[in-house]
Design a protein around this motif. Structure first.
Motif, PDB file in Angstrom:
ATOM      1  N   ILE A 212       1.232   9.871   4.162  1.00 45.14           N
ATOM      2  CA  ILE A 212       2.512  10.373   3.634  1.00 45.14           C
ATOM      3  C   ILE A 212       2.462  11.946   3.398  1.00 45.14           C
ATOM      4  O   ILE A 212       3.759  12.394   4.008  1.00 45.14           O
ATOM      5  CB  ILE A 212       2.644   9.626   2.335  1.00 45.14           C
ATOM      6  CG1 ILE A 212       2.746   7.999   2.575  1.00 45.14           C
ATOM      7  CG2 ILE A 212       3.981  10.283   1.786  1.00 45.14           C
ATOM      8  CD1 ILE A 212       2.626   7.335   1.067  1.00 45.14           C
ATOM      9  N   LEU A 213       1.640  12.630   2.885  1.00 43.95           N
ATOM     10  CA  LEU A 213       1.627  13.854   3.015  1.00 43.95           C
ATOM     11  C   LEU A 213       2.028  14.531   4.281  1.00 43.95           C
ATOM     12  O   LEU A 213       2.573  15.515   4.572  1.00 43.95           O
ATOM     13  CB  LEU A 213       0.171  14.500   2.490  1.00 43.95           C
ATOM     14  CG  LEU A 213       0.104  14.305   0.904  1.00 43.95           C
ATOM     15  CD1 LEU A 213      -1.264  14.570   0.585  1.00 43.95           C
ATOM     16  CD2 LEU A 213       1.060  15.139   0.086  1.00 43.95           C
ATOM     17  N   ASP A 214       1.303  14.145   5.248  1.00 41.66           N
ATOM     18  CA  ASP A 214       1.235  14.557   6.836  1.00 41.66           C
ATOM     19  C   ASP A 214       2.636  14.381   7.273  1.00 41.66           C
ATOM     20  O   ASP A 214       3.327  15.524   7.923  1.00 41.66           O
ATOM     21  CB  ASP A 214       0.247  13.820   7.730  1.00 41.66           C
ATOM     22  CG  ASP A 214       0.306  14.516   9.143  1.00 41.66           C
ATOM     23  OD1 ASP A 214       0.281  15.670   9.376  1.00 41.66           O
ATOM     24  OD2 ASP A 214       0.556  13.724   9.810  1.00 41.66           O
ATOM     25  N   ALA A 215       3.208  13.197   7.022  1.00 44.51           N
ATOM     26  CA  ALA A 215       4.624  12.722   7.442  1.00 44.51           C
ATOM     27  C   ALA A 215       5.741  13.582   6.930  1.00 44.51           C
ATOM     28  O   ALA A 215       6.820  14.081   7.663  1.00 44.51           O
ATOM     29  CB  ALA A 215       4.962  11.423   7.721  1.00 44.51           C
TER      30      ALA A 215
ATOM     31  N   LEU B  69       0.596  -1.259  -0.109  1.00 49.53           N
ATOM     32  CA  LEU B  69       0.092  -0.051  -0.033  1.00 49.53           C
ATOM     33  C   LEU B  69       0.956   1.361   0.103  1.00 49.53           C
ATOM     34  O   LEU B  69       0.357   2.113  -0.863  1.00 49.53           O
ATOM     35  CB  LEU B  69      -0.918   0.047   1.275  1.00 49.53           C
ATOM     36  CG  LEU B  69      -2.020   0.993   1.292  1.00 49.53           C
ATOM     37  CD1 LEU B  69      -2.910   1.476   0.100  1.00 49.53           C
ATOM     38  CD2 LEU B  69      -2.740   0.637   2.614  1.00 49.53           C
ATOM     39  N   LEU B  70       2.036   1.149   0.738  1.00 49.85           N
ATOM     40  CA  LEU B  70       2.945   2.309   0.821  1.00 49.85           C
ATOM     41  C   LEU B  70       3.626   2.606  -0.510  1.00 49.85           C
ATOM     42  O   LEU B  70       3.652   3.635  -1.053  1.00 49.85           O
ATOM     43  CB  LEU B  70       3.915   2.036   1.747  1.00 49.85           C
ATOM     44  CG  LEU B  70       5.039   2.928   1.853  1.00 49.85           C
ATOM     45  CD1 LEU B  70       4.560   4.538   2.214  1.00 49.85           C
ATOM     46  CD2 LEU B  70       6.230   2.678   2.716  1.00 49.85           C
ATOM     47  N   VAL B  71       3.904   1.621  -1.397  1.00 52.22           N
ATOM     48  CA  VAL B  71       4.519   1.772  -2.698  1.00 52.22           C
ATOM     49  C   VAL B  71       3.427   2.550  -3.932  1.00 52.22           C
ATOM     50  O   VAL B  71       3.716   3.293  -4.378  1.00 52.22           O
ATOM     51  CB  VAL B  71       4.978   0.434  -3.211  1.00 52.22           C
ATOM     52  CG1 VAL B  71       5.213   0.347  -4.612  1.00 52.22           C
ATOM     53  CG2 VAL B  71       6.320  -0.083  -2.548  1.00 52.22           C
ATOM     54  N   ILE B  72       2.222   1.910  -3.693  1.00 45.86           N
ATOM     55  CA  ILE B  72       1.231   2.162  -4.372  1.00 45.86           C
ATOM     56  C   ILE B  72       0.896   3.663  -4.296  1.00 45.86           C
ATOM     57  O   ILE B  72       0.683   4.694  -5.284  1.00 45.86           O
ATOM     58  CB  ILE B  72      -0.381   1.521  -4.199  1.00 45.86           C
ATOM     59  CG1 ILE B  72      -0.189   0.212  -4.843  1.00 45.86           C
ATOM     60  CG2 ILE B  72      -1.288   2.190  -4.803  1.00 45.86           C
ATOM     61  CD1 ILE B  72       0.039  -0.133  -6.211  1.00 45.86           C
ATOM     62  N   ALA B  73       1.007   4.227  -2.980  1.00 47.50           N
ATOM     63  CA  ALA B  73       0.557   5.644  -2.772  1.00 47.50           C
ATOM     64  C   ALA B  73       1.973   6.630  -2.870  1.00 47.50           C
ATOM     65  O   ALA B  73       1.403   7.647  -3.355  1.00 47.50           O
ATOM     66  CB  ALA B  73       0.258   5.697  -1.121  1.00 47.50           C
TER      67      ALA B  73
END
Length: 317
Positions: free
Chosen positions: A140-143, A98-102
């Motif tokens: 991801i945007l938040d981090a 899911l991380l890679v897709i995002a």
């Protein structure tokens, strides 16, 4: 939103070259993974396996979905920065996927490139729905504090080339192209994660100039090391690490060329390296055999928190 140019991340400063250069050097550390991430990769095989499998999956997307290498390079930057700031639970391969897709989705949006996550997921044997991908994108945007116009080594190439006494445009382009390829290749090299993007860019240009213009290399090296923005000690250390990387890749490529059949499709050096690395992975997110894969669908994240942590995420039943 304008298409993001990795070689010119600050388009608003186009007409003020000195401001652009100053902004690049002053902000580059904000676009790097944390130092603890580098230390973890040096000491923990699980982190190494996670990163190798993530890069391997990103590269598979590049070739199966016809994504340009700049987009996948940007996705890898997002991935490294995110993992360095966010705890990743072990034993959940779907988190890596899911991380890679995002990250690919976000990089594609920044580069205004088409990316069909559904097609890619179908090829890889897993499925996440749109709300799940969007929630991971927000995480991801938040981090990353919404710093998506990443300052990478590619952002410094033109500046350092301008320091060289190389007037012929075709020669400058050849130097730039080779340095860019070395930077893409260096993406998978853990040793280089500790260096700032500008140092990696300078080292890549020195490597390229040593290969293409060996007689002019001493003057190029002097130009780089005399630049007030460059730490000489770190520059030499990075250059030595990059020299070792290129030598190893060249040796491996020769061996593969000799041993491969005539029908083998040529692959990039970076892709070959990731394919070799992925064969020895263990513990985290080792891909199952295709026939054993189960299609899984996540109906979004279970937590409703706007700042949900990955450790709190569970596939909704």
């Amino acid at each position: 939103m304008d298409c993001f140019d990795l070689e010119n991340p600050f388009t608003s400063l186009d007409n003020q070259e000195s401001d652009v250069i100053s902004a690049l050097f002053s902000s580059e550390s904000d676009h790097m993974p944390s130092h603890n991430y580098f230390l973890s990769l040096k000491s923990n095989d699980l982190f190494v396996s996670f990163r190798q499998e993530a890069i391997s999956l990103i590269l598979r997307a590049q070739y199966s979905c016809n994504i340009d290498p700049y987009t996948t390079y940007l996705a890898t930057n997002y991935m490294d920065r995110f993992v360095s700031r966010q705890e990743i639970p072990q034993g959940n391969p779907w988190v890596l996927r899911l991380l890679v897709i995002a990250t690919i989705s976000l990089a594609s949006k920044m580069k205004e490139q088409h990316f069909s996550s559904s097609n890619f997921q179908r090829d890889e044997g897993f499925i996440f729905d749109a709300p799940a991908i969007q929630r991971m994108e927000l995480l991801i945007l938040d981090a990353l504090n919404w710093r998506m116009r990443s300052v990478t080594p590619l952002s410094f190439i033109c500046f350092f080339i301008s320091l060289f006494e190389l007037k012929d445009p075709p020669l400058r382009q050849a130097l730039k192209d080779r340095a860019t390829n070395i930077i893409f290749q260096a993406c998978n090299e853990i040793k280089l994660l500790e260096f700032k993007p500008s140092i990696i860019a300078a080292s890549a240009l020195l490597m390229a100039s040593h290969e293409l213009f060996p007689l002019q290399f001493p003057s190029f090296e002097t130009s780089i090391l005399s630049c007030r923005h460059v730490n000489k000690e770190n520059q030499l250390k990075c250059f030595n690490a990059m020299q070792e990387m290129v030598a190893n890749e060249t040796s491996d490529s020769i061996i593969e060329t000799v041993s491969s059949s005539s029908t083998t499709t040529p692959m990039s050096v970076l892709d070959c390296h990731c394919e070799r690395s992925s064969s020895s992975m263990a513990a985290i997110a080792v891909p199952e055999k295709r026939e054993q894969r189960k299609r899984q669908k996540l109906n979004g994240f279970c937590s409703e928190s706007n700042r949900v942590k990955i450790s709190q995420i569970q596939p909704c039943g």
